[in-house]
Design a protein around this motif. Sequence first.
Motif, PDB file in Angstrom:
ATOM      1  N   VAL A   1      15.999 -15.963  -1.260  1.00 40.53           N
ATOM      2  CA  VAL A   1      16.379 -14.199  -0.771  1.00 40.53           C
ATOM      3  C   VAL A   1      15.720 -13.639  -0.119  1.00 40.53           C
ATOM      4  O   VAL A   1      14.311 -13.858  -0.061  1.00 40.53           O
ATOM      5  N   SER A   2      15.564 -13.092   0.980  1.00 40.37           N
ATOM      6  CA  SER A   2      14.817 -12.431   1.591  1.00 40.37           C
ATOM      7  C   SER A   2      14.380 -10.949   1.018  1.00 40.37           C
ATOM      8  O   SER A   2      15.263 -10.345   1.182  1.00 40.37           O
TER       9      SER A   2
ATOM     10  N   LYS B   1       0.952  -1.202   0.143  1.00 36.80           N
ATOM     11  CA  LYS B   1       0.091  -0.162  -0.383  1.00 36.80           C
ATOM     12  C   LYS B   1       1.613   1.311  -0.052  1.00 36.80           C
ATOM     13  O   LYS B   1       1.665   0.668   0.551  1.00 36.80           O
ATOM     14  N   GLY B   2       0.733   2.328  -0.961  1.00 36.49           N
ATOM     15  CA  GLY B   2       1.736   3.726  -1.103  1.00 36.49           C
ATOM     16  C   GLY B   2       0.244   4.638  -0.506  1.00 36.49           C
ATOM     17  O   GLY B   2      -0.815   4.185  -0.090  1.00 36.49           O
ATOM     18  N   ASN B   3       0.535   5.833  -0.326  1.00 46.02           N
ATOM     19  CA  ASN B   3      -0.009   6.578   0.154  1.00 46.02           C
ATOM     20  C   ASN B   3      -1.580   7.575  -0.670  1.00 46.02           C
ATOM     21  O   ASN B   3      -1.569   7.574   0.133  1.00 46.02           O
ATOM     22  N   CYS B   4      -0.991   6.886  -1.518  1.00 49.61           N
ATOM     23  CA  CYS B   4      -2.846   6.946  -2.635  1.00 49.61           C
ATOM     24  C   CYS B   4      -3.405   5.720  -2.301  1.00 49.61           C
ATOM     25  O   CYS B   4      -4.213   5.977  -4.052  1.00 49.61           O
ATOM     26  N   ASP B   5      -3.134   5.213  -2.247  1.00 48.52           N
ATOM     27  CA  ASP B   5      -3.666   3.511  -2.615  1.00 48.52           C
ATOM     28  C   ASP B   5      -4.717   3.622  -1.180  1.00 48.52           C
ATOM     29  O   ASP B   5      -4.456   3.841  -0.103  1.00 48.52           O
ATOM     30  N   PHE B   6      -5.417   3.882  -1.340  1.00 48.97           N
ATOM     31  CA  PHE B   6      -7.301   3.534   0.158  1.00 48.97           C
ATOM     32  C   PHE B   6      -7.492   1.751  -0.317  1.00 48.97           C
ATOM     33  O   PHE B   6      -7.577   1.662  -0.944  1.00 48.97           O
ATOM     34  N   GLY B   7      -8.260   2.406   1.607  1.00 55.90           N
ATOM     35  CA  GLY B   7      -8.911   1.361   0.947  1.00 55.90           C
ATOM     36  C   GLY B   7      -7.337  -0.167   2.072  1.00 55.90           C
ATOM     37  O   GLY B   7      -6.703   0.453   2.396  1.00 55.90           O
ATOM     38  N   ASP B   8      -8.269  -1.357   2.305  1.00 51.33           N
ATOM     39  CA  ASP B   8      -7.260  -1.470   3.185  1.00 51.33           C
ATOM     40  C   ASP B   8      -6.760  -3.201   2.202  1.00 51.33           C
ATOM     41  O   ASP B   8      -6.803  -4.300   2.640  1.00 51.33           O
ATOM     42  N   ASP B   9      -7.032  -2.918   0.794  1.00 51.29           N
ATOM     43  CA  ASP B   9      -6.742  -4.304   0.012  1.00 51.29           C
ATOM     44  C   ASP B   9      -4.813  -4.156   0.084  1.00 51.29           C
ATOM     45  O   ASP B   9      -5.369  -5.686  -0.219  1.00 51.29           O
ATOM     46  N   PHE B  10      -4.698  -3.569   0.234  1.00 48.40           N
ATOM     47  CA  PHE B  10      -2.613  -4.093   0.819  1.00 48.40           C
ATOM     48  C   PHE B  10      -1.813  -3.408   1.615  1.00 48.40           C
ATOM     49  O   PHE B  10      -2.399  -3.015   2.201  1.00 48.40           O
ATOM     50  N   PRO B  11      -1.105  -4.730   1.909  1.00 44.23           N
ATOM     51  CA  PRO B  11      -0.628  -4.663   3.478  1.00 44.23           C
ATOM     52  C   PRO B  11       0.666  -2.968   3.548  1.00 44.23           C
ATOM     53  O   PRO B  11       1.049  -3.116   2.166  1.00 44.23           O
ATOM     54  N   ASN B  12       0.771  -2.401   4.813  1.00 44.97           N
ATOM     55  CA  ASN B  12       1.727  -1.936   4.724  1.00 44.97           C
ATOM     56  C   ASN B  12       3.116  -1.948   4.140  1.00 44.97           C
ATOM     57  O   ASN B  12       4.142  -1.659   3.264  1.00 44.97           O
ATOM     58  N   GLU B  13       3.799  -3.012   4.587  1.00 45.60           N
ATOM     59  CA  GLU B  13       4.635  -3.796   3.738  1.00 45.60           C
ATOM     60  C   GLU B  13       4.805  -5.230   3.865  1.00 45.60           C
ATOM     61  O   GLU B  13       3.694  -6.114   4.065  1.00 45.60           O
ATOM     62  N   ARG B  14       5.649  -5.755   3.762  1.00 39.72           N
ATOM     63  CA  ARG B  14       5.718  -7.376   2.907  1.00 39.72           C
ATOM     64  C   ARG B  14       7.447  -7.704   3.328  1.00 39.72           C
ATOM     65  O   ARG B  14       8.188  -7.062   2.578  1.00 39.72           O
ATOM     66  N   THR B  15       7.427  -9.222   3.535  1.00 39.53           N
ATOM     67  CA  THR B  15       8.477 -10.250   3.057  1.00 39.53           C
ATOM     68  C   THR B  15       8.612 -10.915   3.080  1.00 39.53           C
ATOM     69  O   THR B  15       6.972 -11.947   3.249  1.00 39.53           O
ATOM     70  N   GLU B  16       9.107 -11.230   1.620  1.00 38.34           N
ATOM     71  CA  GLU B  16       8.982 -12.538   0.660  1.00 38.34           C
ATOM     72  C   GLU B  16      10.485 -13.019   0.837  1.00 38.34           C
ATOM     73  O   GLU B  16      11.703 -12.439   0.775  1.00 38.34           O
ATOM     74  N   ASN B  17      10.337 -14.201   0.178  1.00 40.43           N
ATOM     75  CA  ASN B  17      11.192 -15.604   1.041  1.00 40.43           C
ATOM     76  C   ASN B  17      11.369 -15.936  -0.856  1.00 40.43           C
ATOM     77  O   ASN B  17      10.745 -16.754  -1.040  1.00 40.43           O
ATOM     78  N   VAL B  18      12.706 -15.435  -1.715  1.00 44.58           N
ATOM     79  CA  VAL B  18      11.815 -16.257  -2.503  1.00 44.58           C
ATOM     80  C   VAL B  18      13.662 -16.853  -2.349  1.00 44.58           C
ATOM     81  O   VAL B  18      14.629 -16.133  -3.116  1.00 44.58           O
ATOM     82  N   ASN B  19      13.316 -17.995  -3.397  1.00 38.78           N
ATOM     83  CA  ASN B  19      15.346 -18.819  -3.740  1.00 38.78           C
ATOM     84  C   ASN B  19      15.886 -18.259  -2.732  1.00 38.78           C
ATOM     85  O   ASN B  19      16.992 -18.283  -3.563  1.00 38.78           O
TER      86      ASN B  19
END
Length: 170
Positions: A72-73, A52-70
């Motif tokens: 790599v964090s 979620k960015g400052n121009c994204d409204f609602g609760d569709d997306f988290p403010n942050e996320r951590t992904e582990n890909v192969n």
Amino acid sequence: MKALIISDSHGWEKELQIILDRHRNDMDILIHCGDSELDSDHPAIEGVKVVKGNCDFGDDFPNERTENVNGVSIYVTHGHLYNVKMTNVPLSYRAEEKQAQIACFGHSHVATAFLENGVIYINPGSIRLPRNRVERTYCICEHHETEATVTFYEYNGDVVSDMIYHYQLK
């Protein structure tokens, strides 16, 4: 690990879809660093890890996320909550807390990549409203055990020749 990173598309649907479709089959992960201004079920961002960015409204997306890909964090945030237009220090503290190897952010619309304290920081710029450069940019990060490359691209898919960054990793 190969990641496409994009941010600040500000409602552009067709343009975003074109870029993602161009690279979708070659990537391990697709990341949008916020201000898509799209709903989470919008077809343009299907399969994309979005925050979620400052121009994204609602609760569709988290403010942050951590992904582990192969192994790599990757930490992803928009950056407005960490004051990235003024300093990278709060973001660097959060990336360290999350034990990230890569920290992706947007908000400033300024395309950049840098290595600090073993973490690669990437702001892909903006495909709609770039700042400090004329190119509307996104980037691809290729991360291997001992090295990483971040290559910036213009909207049309051309490489931005002075924005290819190589990093030796420990």
